[in-house]
Scaffold this motif. Structure first.
Motif, PDB file in Angstrom:
ATOM      1  N   GLN A  81       1.159  -1.137  -0.109  1.00  0.00           N
ATOM      2  CA  GLN A  81      -0.261   0.459   0.088  1.00  0.00           C
ATOM      3  C   GLN A  81       0.905   1.615  -0.110  1.00  0.00           C
ATOM      4  O   GLN A  81       1.449   1.747   1.701  1.00  0.00           O
ATOM      5  CB  GLN A  81      -0.996  -0.029   1.218  1.00  0.00           C
ATOM      6  CG  GLN A  81      -1.694   1.180   1.323  1.00  0.00           C
ATOM      7  CD  GLN A  81      -3.009   1.701   0.321  1.00  0.00           C
ATOM      8  OE1 GLN A  81      -2.959  -0.176  -0.579  1.00  0.00           O
ATOM      9  NE2 GLN A  81      -3.026   2.016  -0.484  1.00  0.00           N
ATOM     10  N   MET A  82       0.200   2.106  -0.886  1.00  0.00           N
ATOM     11  CA  MET A  82       1.689   3.306  -1.341  1.00  0.00           C
ATOM     12  C   MET A  82       0.213   4.510  -1.126  1.00  0.00           C
ATOM     13  O   MET A  82      -0.362   4.650  -1.336  1.00  0.00           O
ATOM     14  CB  MET A  82       2.330   3.594  -2.394  1.00  0.00           C
ATOM     15  CG  MET A  82       3.011   2.218  -2.683  1.00  0.00           C
ATOM     16  SD  MET A  82       4.709   1.968  -4.224  1.00  0.00           S
ATOM     17  CE  MET A  82       3.029   1.900  -5.659  1.00  0.00           C
ATOM     18  N   ASN A  83       1.349   5.360  -0.129  1.00  0.00           N
ATOM     19  CA  ASN A  83       0.506   6.940   0.263  1.00  0.00           C
ATOM     20  C   ASN A  83       0.948   7.893   0.189  1.00  0.00           C
ATOM     21  O   ASN A  83       2.805   8.072   0.083  1.00  0.00           O
ATOM     22  CB  ASN A  83      -0.547   6.208   1.633  1.00  0.00           C
ATOM     23  CG  ASN A  83      -1.339   5.763   1.835  1.00  0.00           C
ATOM     24  OD1 ASN A  83      -1.947   5.583   1.086  1.00  0.00           O
ATOM     25  ND2 ASN A  83      -1.180   4.964   3.099  1.00  0.00           N
ATOM     26  N   SER A  84       0.772   9.143  -0.279  1.00  0.00           N
ATOM     27  CA  SER A  84       1.768  10.484  -0.067  1.00  0.00           C
ATOM     28  C   SER A  84       2.496   9.870  -1.130  1.00  0.00           C
ATOM     29  O   SER A  84       4.218   9.908  -1.334  1.00  0.00           O
ATOM     30  CB  SER A  84       2.137  10.182   1.357  1.00  0.00           C
ATOM     31  OG  SER A  84       0.862  10.972   2.775  1.00  0.00           O
ATOM     32  N   LEU A  85       2.232   9.764  -1.891  1.00  0.00           N
ATOM     33  CA  LEU A  85       2.616   9.481  -3.503  1.00  0.00           C
ATOM     34  C   LEU A  85       3.772  10.702  -3.875  1.00  0.00           C
ATOM     35  O   LEU A  85       3.013  11.578  -3.691  1.00  0.00           O
ATOM     36  CB  LEU A  85       3.041   8.850  -4.791  1.00  0.00           C
ATOM     37  CG  LEU A  85       2.081   6.999  -4.162  1.00  0.00           C
ATOM     38  CD1 LEU A  85       1.147   6.889  -5.352  1.00  0.00           C
ATOM     39  CD2 LEU A  85       3.155   6.221  -3.963  1.00  0.00           C
ATOM     40  N   LYS A  86       5.134  10.326  -4.014  1.00  0.00           N
ATOM     41  CA  LYS A  86       5.981  11.387  -4.513  1.00  0.00           C
ATOM     42  C   LYS A  86       6.480  11.178  -6.344  1.00  0.00           C
ATOM     43  O   LYS A  86       6.483  10.107  -6.480  1.00  0.00           O
ATOM     44  CB  LYS A  86       6.713  11.957  -3.670  1.00  0.00           C
ATOM     45  CG  LYS A  86       6.615  12.010  -1.940  1.00  0.00           C
ATOM     46  CD  LYS A  86       8.015  11.667  -1.647  1.00  0.00           C
ATOM     47  CE  LYS A  86       7.258  12.177  -0.211  1.00  0.00           C
ATOM     48  NZ  LYS A  86       8.851  12.343   0.551  1.00  0.00           N
ATOM     49  N   PRO A  87       6.734  12.385  -6.878  1.00  0.00           N
ATOM     50  CA  PRO A  87       7.089  12.125  -8.162  1.00  0.00           C
ATOM     51  C   PRO A  87       8.690  10.891  -8.312  1.00  0.00           C
ATOM     52  O   PRO A  87       8.576   9.873  -8.861  1.00  0.00           O
ATOM     53  CB  PRO A  87       7.539  13.407  -8.328  1.00  0.00           C
ATOM     54  CG  PRO A  87       6.745  13.874  -8.112  1.00  0.00           C
ATOM     55  CD  PRO A  87       6.723  13.925  -6.736  1.00  0.00           C
ATOM     56  N   GLU A  88       9.113  11.451  -6.775  1.00  0.00           N
ATOM     57  CA  GLU A  88      10.445  10.534  -6.549  1.00  0.00           C
ATOM     58  C   GLU A  88       9.847   8.677  -6.595  1.00  0.00           C
ATOM     59  O   GLU A  88      11.303   8.503  -6.410  1.00  0.00           O
ATOM     60  CB  GLU A  88      11.263  11.155  -5.584  1.00  0.00           C
ATOM     61  CG  GLU A  88      11.035  11.426  -4.576  1.00  0.00           C
ATOM     62  CD  GLU A  88      10.199  13.054  -4.491  1.00  0.00           C
ATOM     63  OE1 GLU A  88       9.920  13.252  -5.180  1.00  0.00           O
ATOM     64  OE2 GLU A  88      10.420  13.165  -3.725  1.00  0.00           O
ATOM     65  N   ASP A  89       8.531   9.013  -5.995  1.00  0.00           N
ATOM     66  CA  ASP A  89       8.324   7.650  -6.527  1.00  0.00           C
ATOM     67  C   ASP A  89       8.283   6.566  -7.874  1.00  0.00           C
ATOM     68  O   ASP A  89       7.716   5.373  -7.098  1.00  0.00           O
ATOM     69  CB  ASP A  89       7.298   7.207  -5.350  1.00  0.00           C
ATOM     70  CG  ASP A  89       7.119   7.038  -3.956  1.00  0.00           C
ATOM     71  OD1 ASP A  89       6.444   7.946  -3.117  1.00  0.00           O
ATOM     72  OD2 ASP A  89       8.488   7.654  -3.232  1.00  0.00           O
ATOM     73  N   THR A  90       8.594   7.197  -8.234  1.00  0.00           N
ATOM     74  CA  THR A  90       8.644   6.571  -9.968  1.00  0.00           C
ATOM     75  C   THR A  90       9.185   5.436 -10.361  1.00  0.00           C
ATOM     76  O   THR A  90      10.062   6.099 -10.152  1.00  0.00           O
ATOM     77  CB  THR A  90       8.300   8.003 -10.923  1.00  0.00           C
ATOM     78  OG1 THR A  90       7.455   8.797 -10.663  1.00  0.00           O
ATOM     79  CG2 THR A  90       8.584   7.616 -12.190  1.00  0.00           C
ATOM     80  N   ALA A  91       8.756   4.274 -10.698  1.00  0.00           N
ATOM     81  CA  ALA A  91       9.624   3.566 -10.788  1.00  0.00           C
ATOM     82  C   ALA A  91       8.808   2.381 -11.154  1.00  0.00           C
ATOM     83  O   ALA A  91       7.840   1.845 -11.219  1.00  0.00           O
ATOM     84  CB  ALA A  91      10.687   2.693  -9.365  1.00  0.00           C
ATOM     85  N   ILE A  92       9.585   1.224 -11.339  1.00  0.00           N
ATOM     86  CA  ILE A  92       9.161  -0.140 -11.873  1.00  0.00           C
ATOM     87  C   ILE A  92       9.299  -0.889 -10.181  1.00  0.00           C
ATOM     88  O   ILE A  92      10.332  -1.199  -9.867  1.00  0.00           O
ATOM     89  CB  ILE A  92       9.926  -0.781 -13.152  1.00  0.00           C
ATOM     90  CG1 ILE A  92       9.213  -0.365 -14.210  1.00  0.00           C
ATOM     91  CG2 ILE A  92       9.193  -2.564 -13.234  1.00  0.00           C
ATOM     92  CD1 ILE A  92      10.683  -0.651 -15.543  1.00  0.00           C
ATOM     93  N   TYR A  93       8.210  -1.410  -9.866  1.00  0.00           N
ATOM     94  CA  TYR A  93       8.308  -1.798  -8.550  1.00  0.00           C
ATOM     95  C   TYR A  93       8.719  -3.434  -8.817  1.00  0.00           C
ATOM     96  O   TYR A  93       7.023  -4.015  -9.620  1.00  0.00           O
ATOM     97  CB  TYR A  93       7.241  -1.452  -8.105  1.00  0.00           C
ATOM     98  CG  TYR A  93       6.664  -0.058  -7.684  1.00  0.00           C
ATOM     99  CD1 TYR A  93       7.618   0.751  -8.475  1.00  0.00           C
ATOM    100  CD2 TYR A  93       7.683  -0.207  -5.765  1.00  0.00           C
ATOM    101  CE1 TYR A  93       7.289   2.226  -7.445  1.00  0.00           C
ATOM    102  CE2 TYR A  93       8.024   0.750  -5.526  1.00  0.00           C
ATOM    103  CZ  TYR A  93       7.324   2.546  -6.412  1.00  0.00           C
ATOM    104  OH  TYR A  93       7.824   3.570  -5.649  1.00  0.00           O
ATOM    105  N   TYR A  94       8.991  -4.613  -8.526  1.00  0.00           N
ATOM    106  CA  TYR A  94       9.003  -5.678  -8.438  1.00  0.00           C
ATOM    107  C   TYR A  94       9.024  -6.327  -6.990  1.00  0.00           C
ATOM    108  O   TYR A  94       9.513  -6.175  -5.960  1.00  0.00           O
ATOM    109  CB  TYR A  94      10.306  -5.869  -9.291  1.00  0.00           C
ATOM    110  CG  TYR A  94      11.615  -5.140  -9.778  1.00  0.00           C
ATOM    111  CD1 TYR A  94      11.489  -4.382 -10.254  1.00  0.00           C
ATOM    112  CD2 TYR A  94      10.910  -6.115 -11.331  1.00  0.00           C
ATOM    113  CE1 TYR A  94      12.029  -3.966 -11.370  1.00  0.00           C
ATOM    114  CE2 TYR A  94      10.937  -5.653 -12.406  1.00  0.00           C
ATOM    115  CZ  TYR A  94      11.888  -4.188 -12.349  1.00  0.00           C
ATOM    116  OH  TYR A  94      12.221  -4.031 -13.650  1.00  0.00           O
TER     117      TYR A  94
END
Length: 121
Positions: A81-94
């Motif tokens: 669960q990802m909250n308060s997302l920021k532009p720096e969270d942009t990525a491919i998640y594995y």
């Protein structure tokens, strides 16, 4: 063991997403489950892991208090669960499965294909 990650997408800064990782092929409950991410031009980095019982979790400092990892052994599924997302969270998640608690990707024996998360307005 096979892992299938899903749930990525485009979200605005401050928004939320929930990633899922379905595991098949071996006894799900014996594995440590981890989430990693890789942004363009950067190395793969640790995000969070959860032990087989769900009793212990560990997070990267960059996501602590915003991301929450959980698992449902009956459904062979782990979640991020990802909250308060920021532009720096942009990525491919594995998502990845392993036997020992570790923040190193080298400690994980099986990997899913990744799901793209883009945080942008």
């Amino acid at each position: 063991v096979q892992l299938q990650a899903s749930g990525g997408g485009l979200v605005q800064p401050g928004g939320s997403l929930r990633l899922s990782c379905v595991v098949s092929g071996r006894t799900f409950s014996t594995y440590l489950l981890g989430w990693f991410r890789q942004a363009p031009g950067k190395e793969r980095e640790f995000v969070a892991f959860i032990t087989w019982s769900g009793g212990n979790t560990h997070y990267a400092e960059s996501v602590k208090g915003r991301f929450f990892i959980s698992r449902d052994n009956a459904a062979n599924t782990a979640y991020l669960q990802m909250n308060s997302l920021k532009p720096e969270d942009t990525a491919i998640y594995y998502c990845a499965a392993g036997y020992f608690s570790s923040v190193s990707p080298n400690a994980y024996v099986s990997w899913g294909q990744g799901t793209l998360v883009t945080v942008s307005s």
